[in-house]
Design an enzyme around this catalytic site. Sequence first.
Site, PDB file in Angstrom:
ATOM      1  N   ARG A 222      58.313  13.242 -30.565  1.00 50.81           N
ATOM      2  CA  ARG A 222      57.287  12.707 -29.666  1.00 50.81           C
ATOM      3  C   ARG A 222      56.505  11.628 -30.414  1.00 50.81           C
ATOM      4  O   ARG A 222      55.984  11.882 -31.505  1.00 50.81           O
ATOM      5  CB  ARG A 222      56.322  13.816 -29.240  1.00 50.81           C
ATOM      6  CG  ARG A 222      55.180  13.303 -28.344  1.00 50.81           C
ATOM      7  CD  ARG A 222      54.027  14.304 -28.261  1.00 50.81           C
ATOM      8  NE  ARG A 222      54.453  15.593 -27.781  1.00 50.81           N
ATOM      9  CZ  ARG A 222      53.815  16.740 -28.095  1.00 50.81           C
ATOM     10  NH1 ARG A 222      52.759  16.739 -28.893  1.00 50.81           N
ATOM     11  NH2 ARG A 222      54.245  17.880 -27.618  1.00 50.81           N
TER      12      ARG A 222
ATOM     13  N   LYS B 261      50.049   7.563 -29.936  1.00 48.04           N
ATOM     14  CA  LYS B 261      49.247   6.575 -30.668  1.00 48.04           C
ATOM     15  C   LYS B 261      48.440   7.249 -31.772  1.00 48.04           C
ATOM     16  O   LYS B 261      48.232   6.683 -32.834  1.00 48.04           O
ATOM     17  CB  LYS B 261      48.315   5.847 -29.695  1.00 48.04           C
ATOM     18  CG  LYS B 261      49.073   4.934 -28.736  1.00 48.04           C
ATOM     19  CD  LYS B 261      48.149   4.117 -27.862  1.00 48.04           C
ATOM     20  CE  LYS B 261      48.946   3.320 -26.842  1.00 48.04           C
ATOM     21  NZ  LYS B 261      48.092   2.599 -25.877  1.00 48.04           N
ATOM     22  N   GLY B 262      47.974   8.487 -31.541  1.00 49.82           N
ATOM     23  CA  GLY B 262      47.184   9.201 -32.548  1.00 49.82           C
ATOM     24  C   GLY B 262      45.766   9.420 -32.054  1.00 49.82           C
ATOM     25  O   GLY B 262      45.167   8.507 -31.487  1.00 49.82           O
ATOM     26  N   ALA B 263      45.242  10.627 -32.270  1.00 46.58           N
ATOM     27  CA  ALA B 263      43.972  11.014 -31.641  1.00 46.58           C
ATOM     28  C   ALA B 263      42.877  11.393 -32.635  1.00 46.58           C
ATOM     29  O   ALA B 263      41.819  11.841 -32.219  1.00 46.58           O
ATOM     30  CB  ALA B 263      44.229  12.189 -30.692  1.00 46.58           C
TER      31      ALA B 263
ATOM     32  N   LYS C  50      49.892  23.642 -32.856  1.00 40.03           N
ATOM     33  CA  LYS C  50      49.139  22.985 -33.941  1.00 40.03           C
ATOM     34  C   LYS C  50      49.178  23.924 -35.134  1.00 40.03           C
ATOM     35  O   LYS C  50      48.658  25.038 -35.075  1.00 40.03           O
ATOM     36  CB  LYS C  50      47.688  22.750 -33.514  1.00 40.03           C
ATOM     37  CG  LYS C  50      47.552  21.593 -32.559  1.00 40.03           C
ATOM     38  CD  LYS C  50      46.116  21.234 -32.272  1.00 40.03           C
ATOM     39  CE  LYS C  50      46.075  19.996 -31.390  1.00 40.03           C
ATOM     40  NZ  LYS C  50      46.912  20.080 -30.164  1.00 40.03           N
TER      41      LYS C  50
ATOM     42  N   ARG D 186      38.475  15.134 -28.041  1.00 39.79           N
ATOM     43  CA  ARG D 186      39.444  14.040 -28.273  1.00 39.79           C
ATOM     44  C   ARG D 186      39.761  13.329 -26.959  1.00 39.79           C
ATOM     45  O   ARG D 186      39.942  12.110 -26.931  1.00 39.79           O
ATOM     46  CB  ARG D 186      40.721  14.571 -28.945  1.00 39.79           C
ATOM     47  CG  ARG D 186      40.513  14.950 -30.410  1.00 39.79           C
ATOM     48  CD  ARG D 186      41.819  15.147 -31.157  1.00 39.79           C
ATOM     49  NE  ARG D 186      42.590  16.273 -30.654  1.00 39.79           N
ATOM     50  CZ  ARG D 186      42.370  17.544 -30.991  1.00 39.79           C
ATOM     51  NH1 ARG D 186      41.417  17.862 -31.838  1.00 39.79           N
ATOM     52  NH2 ARG D 186      43.113  18.514 -30.485  1.00 39.79           N
TER      53      ARG D 186
ATOM     54  N   ASP E  51      52.822  19.771 -32.974  1.00 43.23           N
ATOM     55  CA  ASP E  51      51.834  18.711 -32.805  1.00 43.23           C
ATOM     56  C   ASP E  51      51.481  18.151 -34.183  1.00 43.23           C
ATOM     57  O   ASP E  51      51.575  18.853 -35.187  1.00 43.23           O
ATOM     58  CB  ASP E  51      50.539  19.276 -32.192  1.00 43.23           C
ATOM     59  CG  ASP E  51      50.635  19.460 -30.684  1.00 43.23           C
ATOM     60  OD1 ASP E  51      51.608  19.007 -30.070  1.00 43.23           O
ATOM     61  OD2 ASP E  51      49.690  20.058 -30.119  1.00 43.23           O
ATOM     62  N   MET E  52      51.036  16.874 -34.225  1.00 41.71           N
ATOM     63  CA  MET E  52      50.614  16.317 -35.510  1.00 41.71           C
ATOM     64  C   MET E  52      49.091  16.197 -35.511  1.00 41.71           C
ATOM     65  O   MET E  52      48.505  15.710 -34.540  1.00 41.71           O
ATOM     66  CB  MET E  52      51.265  14.956 -35.747  1.00 41.71           C
ATOM     67  CG  MET E  52      51.173  14.505 -37.180  1.00 41.71           C
ATOM     68  SD  MET E  52      51.879  15.689 -38.353  1.00 41.71           S
ATOM     69  CE  MET E  52      53.606  15.200 -38.377  1.00 41.71           C
TER      70      MET E  52
ATOM     71  N   HIS F  33      50.090   7.458 -21.822  1.00 45.33           N
ATOM     72  CA  HIS F  33      49.755   7.177 -20.414  1.00 45.33           C
ATOM     73  C   HIS F  33      49.716   5.687 -20.159  1.00 45.33           C
ATOM     74  O   HIS F  33      49.399   5.245 -19.066  1.00 45.33           O
ATOM     75  CB  HIS F  33      48.371   7.759 -20.081  1.00 45.33           C
ATOM     76  CG  HIS F  33      48.195   9.151 -20.570  1.00 45.33           C
ATOM     77  ND1 HIS F  33      47.637   9.452 -21.794  1.00 45.33           N
ATOM     78  CD2 HIS F  33      48.532  10.323 -20.016  1.00 45.33           C
ATOM     79  CE1 HIS F  33      47.643  10.748 -21.971  1.00 45.33           C
ATOM     80  NE2 HIS F  33      48.178  11.311 -20.916  1.00 45.33           N
TER      81      HIS F  33
HETATM   82  P1  FDA Z   1      45.628   4.545 -24.319  1.00 46.54           P
HETATM   83  O1  FDA Z   1      44.599   5.361 -25.003  1.00 46.54           O
HETATM   84  O2  FDA Z   1      45.736   3.096 -24.650  1.00 46.54           O
HETATM   85  O3  FDA Z   1      45.458   4.735 -22.772  1.00 46.54           O
HETATM   86  C1  FDA Z   1      46.229   4.040 -21.805  1.00 46.54           C
HETATM   87  C2  FDA Z   1      45.729   4.424 -20.415  1.00 46.54           C
HETATM   88  O4  FDA Z   1      45.967   5.816 -20.188  1.00 46.54           O
HETATM   89  C3  FDA Z   1      44.206   4.285 -20.247  1.00 46.54           C
HETATM   90  O5  FDA Z   1      43.881   2.981 -19.872  1.00 46.54           O
HETATM   91  C4  FDA Z   1      43.947   5.313 -19.158  1.00 46.54           C
HETATM   92  O6  FDA Z   1      44.333   4.802 -17.895  1.00 46.54           O
HETATM   93  C5  FDA Z   1      44.868   6.420 -19.514  1.00 46.54           C
HETATM   94  N1  FDA Z   1      44.256   7.405 -20.423  1.00 46.54           N
HETATM   95  C6  FDA Z   1      44.513   7.584 -21.743  1.00 46.54           C
HETATM   96  N2  FDA Z   1      43.789   8.601 -22.255  1.00 46.54           N
HETATM   97  C7  FDA Z   1      43.029   9.058 -21.238  1.00 46.54           C
HETATM   98  C8  FDA Z   1      42.089  10.122 -21.132  1.00 46.54           C
HETATM   99  N3  FDA Z   1      41.758  10.877 -22.167  1.00 46.54           N
HETATM  100  N4  FDA Z   1      41.513  10.319 -19.926  1.00 46.54           N
HETATM  101  C9  FDA Z   1      41.836   9.578 -18.856  1.00 46.54           C
HETATM  102  N5  FDA Z   1      42.734   8.564 -18.892  1.00 46.54           N
HETATM  103  C10 FDA Z   1      43.327   8.320 -20.071  1.00 46.54           C
HETATM  104  N6  FDA Z   1      47.784  12.853 -30.590  1.00 46.54           N
HETATM  105  C11 FDA Z   1      47.926  13.296 -31.855  1.00 46.54           C
HETATM  106  O7  FDA Z   1      47.263  12.778 -32.765  1.00 46.54           O
HETATM  107  N7  FDA Z   1      48.770  14.337 -32.131  1.00 46.54           N
HETATM  108  C12 FDA Z   1      49.538  14.922 -31.170  1.00 46.54           C
HETATM  109  O8  FDA Z   1      50.305  15.845 -31.471  1.00 46.54           O
HETATM  110  C13 FDA Z   1      49.414  14.444 -29.835  1.00 46.54           C
HETATM  111  N8  FDA Z   1      50.150  14.997 -28.820  1.00 46.54           N
HETATM  112  C14 FDA Z   1      50.143  14.391 -27.580  1.00 46.54           C
HETATM  113  C15 FDA Z   1      51.000  14.836 -26.584  1.00 46.54           C
HETATM  114  C16 FDA Z   1      51.097  14.158 -25.390  1.00 46.54           C
HETATM  115  C17 FDA Z   1      52.065  14.612 -24.338  1.00 46.54           C
HETATM  116  C18 FDA Z   1      50.276  13.011 -25.152  1.00 46.54           C
HETATM  117  C19 FDA Z   1      50.361  12.230 -23.877  1.00 46.54           C
HETATM  118  C20 FDA Z   1      49.372  12.614 -26.109  1.00 46.54           C
HETATM  119  C21 FDA Z   1      49.273  13.291 -27.323  1.00 46.54           C
HETATM  120  N9  FDA Z   1      48.386  12.891 -28.296  1.00 46.54           N
HETATM  121  C22 FDA Z   1      48.520  13.390 -29.574  1.00 46.54           C
HETATM  122  C23 FDA Z   1      47.268  11.975 -27.961  1.00 46.54           C
HETATM  123  C24 FDA Z   1      47.608  10.530 -28.253  1.00 46.54           C
HETATM  124  O9  FDA Z   1      47.617  10.317 -29.650  1.00 46.54           O
HETATM  125  C25 FDA Z   1      46.573   9.564 -27.624  1.00 46.54           C
HETATM  126  O10 FDA Z   1      45.301   9.833 -28.151  1.00 46.54           O
HETATM  127  C26 FDA Z   1      46.486   9.644 -26.111  1.00 46.54           C
HETATM  128  O11 FDA Z   1      47.745   9.830 -25.530  1.00 46.54           O
HETATM  129  C27 FDA Z   1      45.904   8.357 -25.539  1.00 46.54           C
HETATM  130  O12 FDA Z   1      46.742   7.275 -25.819  1.00 46.54           O
HETATM  131  P2  FDA Z   1      47.689   6.552 -24.722  1.00 46.54           P
HETATM  132  O13 FDA Z   1      49.002   6.331 -25.342  1.00 46.54           O
HETATM  133  O14 FDA Z   1      47.699   7.336 -23.482  1.00 46.54           O
HETATM  134  O15 FDA Z   1      47.093   5.115 -24.554  1.00 46.54           O
END
Ligand code: FDA
Length: 308
Positions: free
Chosen positions: A184, A187-189, A98, A288, A134-135, A227
Amino acid sequence: MLGPVILAASRSDRMRRIVSAAPVTKPVVNRFIAGETVEETTPVIASKAARGLEVTLDVLGEDITDPAEATRARDAYLRLIEALAPLELGVRAEMSVKLSSFGQALAGGHDLALKNLAPVVEAADAIGTTVTLDMEDHTTIDSTLAIHAEMRARFPQTGAVIQSYLFRTEDDARALAAAGSRVRLVKGAYKEPASVAYQDKSDVDKAYIRSLKILMDGDGYPMVGSHDPRIIAISQDLAHRAGRKLDEYEFQMLYGIREAEQDRLAAEGHRMRVYIAYGTDWYGYFMRRLAERPANLAFFLRSLVSRG
Ligand code: FDA
């Protein structure tokens, strides 16, 4: 919606003190964090590698307030790279950085972050691996992508992250795909305003698929950071249609989330990379993870109530 409230709390110093001091916090934090030190984390890396998983390592830290902290963050990555060398994992163990932890938000931060990043990317390259940037929130994107482009001139493997919740991301996906980058897609956090980002989850998901298609059809190396079971299935389909072999894209998931699915994808022959965060500055990362899933928050709150 609790998510935005928790994301706001993730930036609050008062909440940081309360949550960090609560005795029940640690066991919940440990679900998402591999350890506090590199020594605690190396066995986790080795055990993932033994199961056919790849890793990306994040030394926790963000939102620093002075350049000395940025130097310490850089040095922590250099120590990590020293610890990785004997494992001889090459690109199977890369780093996620980051840039805010390298000073990007301070005065003159763009140049400071670049200066701190360069030796880390060089050291990673020397042991046969690489770094992904990372973003963070949308105000940092132009600087981060410019640093990414600059690093790629010397180290083409340096990776970028794009976030489907932002309106700009399809354009970024197109530019990065044409440039042949490792990208990579997530969705965004972060908590982003309606002026720059979709607020509705289904819009974010649809935008994810649009950018994913651009990446899969492009010249780069897509890294599917999600995920979400629907996204995983659609990725496999889009990769197949684009004529990509199993080693021409990868899945990425966070440590502690859907681990059986991580093992399943690796066993099917997919490249599956686990994002492993470690360190003591876990508050922002932890909050987050709580914001992403109400069940995590409920679990955390139940432990607060039941233990007093
Ligand atoms: P979604 O949130 O729709 O979740 C789908 C399913 O996954 C859920 O129903 C649940 O089963 C499971 N799940 C998801 N999150 C969970 C949690 N916290 N605990 C338990 N189960 C969970 N963001 C960003 O802004 N900048 C970045 O650089 C990164 N880098 C990054 C790296 C990697 C390897 C991952 C996987 C994610 C990131 N993220 C990120 C975070 C990303 O933006 C996002 O917030 C999370 O991945 C959650 O989104 P999903 O795509 O998993 O889908």
